[in-house]
Write a protein that holds these residues in place. Structure first.
Motif, short mmCIF file in Angstrom:
data_model
loop_
_atom_site.label_atom_id
_atom_site.label_comp_id
_atom_site.label_asym_id
_atom_site.label_seq_id
_atom_site.Cartn_x
_atom_site.Cartn_y
_atom_site.Cartn_z
N ILE A 60 -4.05 -9.82 -10.17
CA ILE A 60 -3.51 -8.52 -10.60
C ILE A 60 -4.61 -7.70 -11.28
CG2 ILE A 60 -1.86 -7.40 -12.16
CD1 ILE A 60 0.05 -9.81 -11.54
N ASP A 61 -5.47 -8.36 -12.08
CA ASP A 61 -6.61 -7.67 -12.70
C ASP A 61 -7.45 -6.94 -11.66
OD1 ASP A 61 -6.26 -8.38 -15.39
OD2 ASP A 61 -7.53 -10.17 -15.24
N GLU A 62 -7.75 -7.62 -10.55
CA GLU A 62 -8.57 -7.02 -9.50
C GLU A 62 -7.87 -5.81 -8.88
OE1 GLU A 62 -10.88 -9.33 -6.62
OE2 GLU A 62 -10.20 -11.11 -7.70
N MET A 63 -6.56 -5.92 -8.71
CA MET A 63 -5.80 -4.81 -8.12
C MET A 63 -5.77 -3.61 -9.07
SD MET A 63 -2.86 -7.09 -6.28
CE MET A 63 -2.25 -5.86 -5.12
N LEU A 64 -5.63 -3.88 -10.35
CA LEU A 64 -5.64 -2.80 -11.33
C LEU A 64 -7.03 -2.18 -11.43
CD1 LEU A 64 -3.50 -4.45 -14.19
CD2 LEU A 64 -2.74 -2.89 -12.37
N ALA A 65 -8.06 -3.01 -11.38
CA ALA A 65 -9.43 -2.50 -11.44
C ALA A 65 -9.76 -1.65 -10.20
CB ALA A 65 -10.42 -3.66 -11.56
N ALA A 66 -9.09 -1.94 -9.10
CA ALA A 66 -9.31 -1.17 -7.86
C ALA A 66 -8.69 0.22 -7.95
CB ALA A 66 -8.75 -1.93 -6.67
N GLY A 67 -7.81 0.45 -8.93
CA GLY A 67 -7.23 1.77 -9.12
C GLY A 67 -5.72 1.85 -9.01
N PHE A 68 -5.07 0.71 -8.84
CA PHE A 68 -3.61 0.70 -8.77
C PHE A 68 -3.03 0.42 -10.15
CE2 PHE A 68 -5.15 -0.21 -4.56
CZ PHE A 68 -4.35 0.59 -3.77
N THR A 69 -1.77 0.80 -10.36
CA THR A 69 -1.09 0.51 -11.62
C THR A 69 -0.04 -0.58 -11.35
OG1 THR A 69 0.70 2.10 -11.29
CG2 THR A 69 -1.34 2.93 -12.34
N ARG A 70 0.43 -1.17 -12.43
CA ARG A 70 1.51 -2.16 -12.27
C ARG A 70 2.73 -1.52 -11.64
NH1 ARG A 70 1.30 -4.83 -18.15
NH2 ARG A 70 3.37 -5.52 -17.59
N ALA A 71 3.03 -0.28 -12.03
CA ALA A 71 4.18 0.42 -11.45
C ALA A 71 3.97 0.64 -9.95
CB ALA A 71 4.40 1.75 -12.16
N ASP A 72 2.75 1.01 -9.54
CA ASP A 72 2.45 1.17 -8.11
C ASP A 72 2.79 -0.09 -7.34
OD1 ASP A 72 1.26 3.73 -8.34
OD2 ASP A 72 -0.74 2.86 -8.68
N LEU A 73 2.36 -1.22 -7.88
CA LEU A 73 2.55 -2.49 -7.19
C LEU A 73 4.03 -2.88 -7.15
CD1 LEU A 73 -0.55 -4.36 -8.64
CD2 LEU A 73 -0.36 -3.15 -6.45
N ALA A 74 4.73 -2.65 -8.24
CA ALA A 74 6.17 -2.94 -8.25
C ALA A 74 6.90 -2.05 -7.24
CB ALA A 74 6.74 -2.74 -9.65
N HIS A 75 6.52 -0.78 -7.18
CA HIS A 75 7.11 0.13 -6.19
C HIS A 75 6.78 -0.31 -4.77
CE1 HIS A 75 8.99 3.12 -8.68
NE2 HIS A 75 7.88 3.42 -9.31
N LEU A 76 5.55 -0.75 -4.55
CA LEU A 76 5.15 -1.19 -3.20
C LEU A 76 6.02 -2.34 -2.73
CD1 LEU A 76 3.39 -1.35 -0.69
CD2 LEU A 76 1.70 -2.63 -2.04
N GLU A 77 6.29 -3.26 -3.59
CA GLU A 77 7.07 -4.43 -3.17
C GLU A 77 8.47 -4.03 -2.70
OE1 GLU A 77 7.14 -8.36 -2.09
OE2 GLU A 77 5.47 -7.06 -2.60
N ARG A 78 9.01 -2.96 -3.27
CA ARG A 78 10.37 -2.50 -2.90
C ARG A 78 10.37 -1.17 -2.14
NH1 ARG A 78 14.36 -6.32 -3.34
NH2 ARG A 78 13.77 -7.70 -5.03
N LEU A 79 9.16 -0.64 -1.87
CA LEU A 79 9.02 0.67 -1.19
C LEU A 79 9.86 1.72 -1.92
CD1 LEU A 79 9.22 -0.38 2.58
CD2 LEU A 79 7.26 -0.47 1.02
N SER A 80 9.66 1.79 -3.22
CA SER A 80 10.59 2.57 -4.05
C SER A 80 9.99 3.75 -4.80
CB SER A 80 11.26 1.63 -5.05
OG SER A 80 10.30 1.03 -5.90
#
Length: 159
Positions: free
Chosen positions: A80-100
């Protein structure tokens, strides 16, 4: 929303392309679901490595994101650290999982948006491509082109 950068746009497009062509997709598998595929793109870990990291703590991506702690030392938190460092937020990732994400969904044509399912490969690809397009439009809007002098009409040049 994720930072508006070429690397984020590229990660989204690369993930969408891989999903649309050949990558195994399984929504219930932490390494080959929506976030799992983006994690593969960003971290270069295999689906099996991501899944193994996730199994060291309880929960799906949503739960893992809620329980995320940057100092835990847990392998999934490092992912998750790497994904956040790449420019994504935790909310982005949660939305991605549900396409929301409401902004991304609003940019999808109504007939597709209304039928969008979070665990369908084609819908994930559409969501990723729409997200990338939104970020690209925003990124390009940040550039100003210089004013160029108007060319003289052809009749004045030939004289």
């Amino acid at each position: 929303m994720a930072s508006c950068s070429l690397s984020v746009i590229e990660a989204l497009r690369t993930t969408a392309q891989r999903l649309s062509t050949q990558a195994p997709y399984q929504w219930g598998h932490m390494g080959s679901c929506n976030c799992g595929h983006l994690a593969q793109t960003i971290t270069h870990l295999s689906k099996a490595e991501i899944h193994a990291r996730a199994l060291q703590r309880y929960g799906d991506w949503d739960q893992q994101l809620r329980d995320y702690c940057p100092t835990s030392g847990l392998p999934m938190d490092e992912t998750i650290d790497e994904m956040l460092a790449a420019g994504f937020t935790r909310a982005d990732l949660a939305h991605l999982e549900r396409l929301s994400d409401p902004v991304i969904r609003a940019a999808i044509p109504f007939e597709r948006r209304d039928a969008l399912r979070h665990n369908q490969r084609d819908d994930v690809v559409l969501y990723l491509r729409t997200w990338a397009q939104l970020l690209e439009t925003q990124w390009l809007a940040g550039f100003e082109l210089p004013e160029l002098p108007l060319a003289a009409p052809a009749s004045q040049v030939a004289g």
